[in-house]
Design an enzyme around this catalytic site. Structure first.
Site, short mmCIF file in Angstrom:
data_model
loop_
_atom_site.label_atom_id
_atom_site.label_comp_id
_atom_site.label_asym_id
_atom_site.label_seq_id
_atom_site.Cartn_x
_atom_site.Cartn_y
_atom_site.Cartn_z
N HIS A 265 44.67 8.85 -25.95
CA HIS A 265 45.85 8.60 -24.69
C HIS A 265 45.76 7.44 -24.08
O HIS A 265 47.27 7.48 -24.33
CB HIS A 265 44.82 8.82 -23.84
O1 RIB Z 1 42.69 12.14 -19.35
C1 RIB Z 1 42.61 11.05 -20.21
C2 RIB Z 1 42.38 9.73 -19.09
O2 RIB Z 1 41.08 10.14 -18.59
C3 RIB Z 1 42.01 8.55 -20.04
O3 RIB Z 1 42.95 7.41 -19.37
C4 RIB Z 1 40.74 8.20 -20.69
O4 RIB Z 1 40.45 7.41 -20.42
C5 RIB Z 1 40.09 8.99 -19.09
O5 RIB Z 1 40.42 7.84 -18.88
#
Ligand code: RIB
Ligand code: CA
Length: 340
Positions: A265
């Site tokens: 992500h």
């Molecule tokens: O939903 C994904 C996010 O939540 C990313 O930043 C992951 O590292 C968690 O923090």
């Protein structure tokens, strides 16, 4: 990628020209990352260190995937492994502005980076803390600075409340968080926004230029077992750390969902700042639900300009809608090829 469109329930918002700045080798983008390392945060930080289009000015930490003390230790040790221990690290908020502490240790492990144990860093975190470190950089840096929040937005909300005069020194906020469609932590809410909805609302209502890399695009940015092998085959310290973190994520996803896959992500938010045409974005009005019901933490994304205007609101963010997965994986592996 002109044909890219978001596909929410009925109104496909078309791709638009990006407003987020992009760095170049000749003029690297001044960037502060606010993070909760974090398996994907770790890869995002490696990408930022490796790309010549990025000038990483600082990494600040916030409680999220793990307790903030672990996130700070991880940030220091990762930068040391990546050969970037000169990048200052400062610790921020342990938890949200309101409400209970939300963690994702079941995904990232108790200490935030799976079972990986990194060597100590010879460098300590800065005494002044995250908000003061960011404020100091914003005051001193010769040009406005991009901020990439890739964890809960608590530190950024505090920065905007404590130093409203510095908003003009923020060139752009390119965040990982939210989603047009379903969430991941709850069916409504993505983790970073769910962990501190009030902070996210302060950021989205700030009037600052925002790019939101939500789950709609970050779930396209996946690594699979061959990517882990590619990282391991680099034969470097950074490559083997990345391979270990990916292996941990793949193992867990495989156990839970039957398919070994890791959505990286946070690295999407960083890649967008170094590569001009990797991510397609569409314009939305993003509002955060700060209620206490089942939709708490939802990013309500309205891409229908006429309706937004009728509400007297504006299209306040560009939202990621498409990324080329293969290209993304190559960019990540190439980045780690550049690290020690
Ligand atoms: O939903 C994904 C996010 O939540 C990313 O930043 C992951 O590292 C968690 O923090
Ligand atoms: Ca994160």
């Amino acid at each position: 990628m002109a044909d890219a469109v978001a596909t929410p329930t009925f109104y496909p918002a078309p791709a638009v020209t990006r407003t987020a700045p992009v760095g170049t080798v000749e003029h690297p983008l001044p960037l502060i990352i606010d993070s909760d390392p974090g398996l994907d945060d770790a890869l995002a930080i490696g990408l930022a260190v490796a790309r010549p289009e990025i000038n990483l000015l600082a990494v600040t930490t916030v409680g999220g995937n793990a307790d903030v003390r672990h996130c700070t230790t991880n940030a220091l040790r990762l930068l040391n492994v990546y050969g970037a221990r000169d990048v200052p690290v400062a610790e921020g908020s342990a938890g949200a502005l309101f409400g209970s502490v939300v963690r994702a240790t079941e995904i990232h492990g108790e200490a935030g980076i799976g079972n990986t144990v990194l060597p100590e860093s010879p460098v300590a975190a800065r005494a002044e803390g995250a908000v003061d470190l960011i404020a100091g950089i914003l005051r001193k840096h010769p040009e406005p600075v991009v901020i990439a929040p890739i964890g809960p937005l608590t530190n950024i909300a505090l920065l905007l409340r404590l130093h409203p005069e510095l908003a003009s020194r923020i060139a752009h906020i390119c965040l990982m968080g939210g989603s047009i469609g379903d969430g991941n932590t709850t069916v409504s809410a993505e983790f970073n926004v769910y962990a501190d909805p009030e902070a996210a609302a302060i950021v989205f209502e700030s009037g600052l230029p925002i790019t939101m890399m939500g789950l709609d695009v970050t779930h396209q940015a996946t690594l699979h077992p061959p990517a882990g092998a590619r990282l391991r085959e680099l034969g470097t310290r950074s490559g083997s750390v990345a391979a270990e973190l990916v292996a941990y994520a793949l193992e867990r996803e495989g156990q839970w969902y039957g398919t070994p896959r890791m959505a990286v992500h946070d690295a999407v938010a960083i890649a967008h700042l170094a590569i001009a045409d990797l991510v397609a974005v569409a314009a939305y009005d993003v509002q955060v639900d700060t209620g206490s019901g089942p939709a708490r933490g939802r990013t309500v994304c309205d891409g229908l300009a006429r309706r937004v205007e009728r509400k007297g609101r504006t299209l306040n963010a560009q939202v990621g809608i498409r990324i080329d997965r293969e290209r993304f994986e190559d960019i990540l592996v190439d980045a780690y090829r550049r690290l020690p």
